[in-house]
Design a protein around this motif. Structure first.
Motif, mmCIF file in Angstrom:
data_model
loop_
_atom_site.group_PDB
_atom_site.id
_atom_site.type_symbol
_atom_site.label_atom_id
_atom_site.label_comp_id
_atom_site.label_asym_id
_atom_site.label_seq_id
_atom_site.Cartn_x
_atom_site.Cartn_y
_atom_site.Cartn_z
ATOM 1 N N ARG A 58 40.636 59.325 26.082
ATOM 2 C CA ARG A 58 41.396 58.413 25.225
ATOM 3 C C ARG A 58 40.996 56.996 25.597
ATOM 4 O O ARG A 58 41.112 56.590 26.753
ATOM 5 N N ASP A 63 43.559 53.646 21.608
ATOM 6 C CA ASP A 63 44.046 55.022 21.644
ATOM 7 C C ASP A 63 43.145 55.989 20.877
ATOM 8 O O ASP A 63 43.556 57.086 20.532
ATOM 9 N N ALA A 65 39.998 58.629 20.221
ATOM 10 C CA ALA A 65 39.356 59.691 20.992
ATOM 11 C C ALA A 65 37.888 59.349 21.214
ATOM 12 O O ALA A 65 37.200 58.895 20.304
ATOM 13 N N ALA A 91 43.084 62.331 27.962
ATOM 14 C CA ALA A 91 43.655 62.769 26.683
ATOM 15 C C ALA A 91 44.440 64.046 26.952
ATOM 16 O O ALA A 91 43.889 65.014 27.470
ATOM 17 N N SER A 95 47.262 64.856 22.182
ATOM 18 C CA SER A 95 46.324 63.842 21.712
ATOM 19 C C SER A 95 45.003 64.466 21.261
ATOM 20 O O SER A 95 44.441 64.078 20.230
#
Length: 170
Positions: A58, A63, A65, A91, A95
């Protein structure tokens, strides 16, 4: 390996996407889990290094990926990745699913539900073919490193920890 069994929904989604983009190789189900590179390699009778594992981070600033598709023989150096994309955090399972559409252990390098930054371990380019997760811990598909790059638009980088047993010198 078995490609005749009905695929789980997430793997079928990958199979449909692969068919849509003209990839001629099937999604196959492993007889046992492919959650780890060693498990997948054992089920495929290939080397661990030929497993293209997806590691999701993350990015802290937005935020987003960040997915690293790395050789199964490597541990990913988070500092190298952060130097390329900015500060990173871990992550969590929620998420990972929210950004990729896949559960941990089956994150496919394509078909993400949100935009992701994708980096490809340079060591994967030494193989004629590699195996990647196909949306489920038991599902994989075969492709060449060049196909991986074409499908993902990923950037080839050095991501291996220098103490990884198969890390290539740069």
């Amino acid at each position: 390996m078995d490609s005749a069994n009905k695929l789980p929904d997430s793997a079928q989604r990958v199979a449909d996407l692969l068919e849509k983009i003209g990839h001629g190789k099937p999604v196959v189900l492993l007889p046992a889990s492919g959650r780890t590179s060693a498990e997948a390699a054992a089920g495929l009778a290939c080397s661990v290094a030929e497993i293209a594992k997806s590691i999701v981070f993350r990015r802290l600033e937005d935020d987003a990926a960040v997915i690293v598709v790395a050789s199964g023989a490597h541990r990913v150096d988070e500092r190298k990745v952060a130097a390329l994309v900015g500060p990173l955090g871990k992550a969590d399972a929620r998420s990972v699913r929210e950004h990729t559409g896949y559960a941990i252990g089956g994150v496919c390098p394509i078909g993400h539900v949100k935009d992701t930054t994708l980096l490809v371990d340079q060591d994967l380019l030494r193989f004629d073919s590699i195996w990647a997760a196909a949306g489920h811990p038991h599902a994989v598909f075969k492709l060449s490193p060049q196909e991986l790059l074409a499908m993902t638009g990923g950037r080839v980088v050095d991501v291996a920890l220098s103490d990884s047993p198969h890390a290539t010198a740069v």
